[in-house]
Design an enzyme around this catalytic site. Structure first.
Site, mmCIF file in Angstrom:
data_model
loop_
_atom_site.group_PDB
_atom_site.id
_atom_site.type_symbol
_atom_site.label_atom_id
_atom_site.label_comp_id
_atom_site.label_asym_id
_atom_site.label_seq_id
_atom_site.Cartn_x
_atom_site.Cartn_y
_atom_site.Cartn_z
ATOM 1 N N GLU A 63 1.007 -0.501 16.430
ATOM 2 C CA GLU A 63 2.211 0.028 15.780
ATOM 3 C C GLU A 63 2.521 1.442 16.276
ATOM 4 O O GLU A 63 3.678 1.784 16.540
ATOM 5 C CB GLU A 63 1.988 0.021 14.268
ATOM 6 N N HIS A 111 -3.902 -3.459 14.546
ATOM 7 C CA HIS A 111 -2.469 -3.644 14.264
ATOM 8 C C HIS A 111 -1.776 -2.291 14.136
ATOM 9 O O HIS A 111 -0.720 -2.054 14.725
ATOM 10 C CB HIS A 111 -2.315 -4.454 12.974
ATOM 11 N N ASN A 112 -2.388 -1.389 13.387
ATOM 12 C CA ASN A 112 -1.766 -0.079 13.186
ATOM 13 C C ASN A 112 -1.793 0.758 14.457
ATOM 14 O O ASN A 112 -0.873 1.539 14.707
ATOM 15 C CB ASN A 112 -2.451 0.657 12.032
ATOM 16 N N LYS A 155 -6.533 -5.287 11.098
ATOM 17 C CA LYS A 155 -5.454 -4.430 10.579
ATOM 18 C C LYS A 155 -5.487 -3.052 11.241
ATOM 19 O O LYS A 155 -4.438 -2.464 11.521
ATOM 20 C CB LYS A 155 -5.588 -4.291 9.063
ATOM 21 N N SER A 169 -0.222 -5.805 5.585
ATOM 22 C CA SER A 169 0.898 -5.219 6.325
ATOM 23 C C SER A 169 2.211 -5.691 5.719
ATOM 24 O O SER A 169 2.295 -6.792 5.186
ATOM 25 C CB SER A 169 0.837 -5.609 7.803
#
Length: 305
Positions: free
Chosen positions: A184, A180-181, A177, A127
């Site tokens: 986001e 995480h996205n 990840k 990231s």
């Protein structure tokens, strides 16, 4: 560990990783589908390779470390296991690092297939966008603890200070990840909706000034708000040049699907993902804000076509 690495994929992220390691004294061997990017990297002192066989042959030390920075899915699979993929040119003890936004469920089959040749596999979520790749990223590393420890200097050199962590298990890095996205997506959607409310209000608000003041130690101060402030400076309050339709990749969808498999509700992430899908037919100012953010941190094409 050996300060020697092969990097496959010189897009926005891969190029930055290669440049950063090259500047830190690593011997960087590079390969890309288009020769032009390899030639450009060679001018910066990196070692060019124009095939996987040549890439493998240019290592001076073993084990060889191959860092893949390619589109997730078929492109990464083909690069590893294709008829002329890198796996056939590697030997026991060599290491493949998949640093793409790959689906975490793809990692275990890849690791198993490579292990049959004695090749080690590790997944890394990256990231920070192109700027992070070039100057220091945030790394979420999966795989075995032993292999993480073996490559720790690499992670330290690629990341910002204290910017890497290990999560035990093949696929764990890509899983972290992925979520995480998904998070986001929700955060960007909330910013877009809030700024849209202010834009449509009866007050003649300076949107750039709102973004600026929000980013001065307020509770919602963040890199995202900072990037929005920069977008307003560049494109104006109406974001006229920015598309109101939001492009999207697989991570938000994967997060929603994974949560549903686990019977865990993720209404914010789900609705923000669905908003992106629907924005193709229903562009809006919310879409402009989210698109502008994607352009600022990820270098994604977001202008109107």
């Amino acid at each position: 560990m050996n300060h020697e690495i092969g990097i496959v994929g010189l897009g926005k992220m891969g190029k930055g990783i290669a440049q950063q390691l090259n500047a830190k004294g690593w011997r960087v061997i590079v390969m890309n589908r288009s020769r032009e990017k390899v030639d450009e990297a060679a001018k910066e002192g990196m070692i060019p390779a124009y095939s996987y066989q040549e890439l493998a042959s240019k290592f001076e030390q073993k084990p060889r470390i191959i860092w893949l920075m390619l589109p997730a899915g078929d492109a990464t699979e083909e690069a590893i296991f294709g008829t002329d993929g890198i796996a056939q040119y590697l030997n026991k003890g060599d290491i493949v690092v998949d640093a793409a936004n790959s689906f975490y469920k793809d990692d275990a089959p890849r690791a198993q297939k490579l292990s049959e040749k004695g090749i080690q596999y590790i997944d890394v979520g990256v990231s920070g966008g192109p700027a992070g790749a070039r100057n220091g990223a945030c790394l979420m590393v999966g795989g075995a603890k032993e292999l993480f420890t073996k490559l720790e200097q690499l992670y330290k050199d690629v990341s910002v200070e204290k910017g890497y962590a290990h999560f035990e298990g093949v696929g764990a890095g890509h899983f972290v990840k992925m979520v995480h996205n998904g998070i986001e997506y929700g955060m960007m959607q909330a910013i877009g909706e809030g700024f849209n409310v202010m834009k449509q209000s009866d007050f003649n608000l300076d949107m750039g000034e709102v973004a600026r003041i929000y980013n001065q130690k307020s509770v919602i101060e963040s890199r995202l708000i900072g990037w929005l402030s920069e977008a307003y400076k560049e494109f104006g309050a109406n974001l006229d040049e920015i598309s109101g339709s939001i492009s999207h990749s697989g991570e938000g969808k994967w997060t929603v699907e994974t949560a549903e498999e686990m019977n865990e509700p993720v209404p914010v992430i789900k609705e923000s993902y669905e908003f992106r899908v629907q924005s193709k037919e229903n562009p809006s100012y919310v879409g402009k804000v989210v698109s502008a953010l994607r352009g600022q941190f990820g270098g994604h094409p977001v202008k109107k076509k």
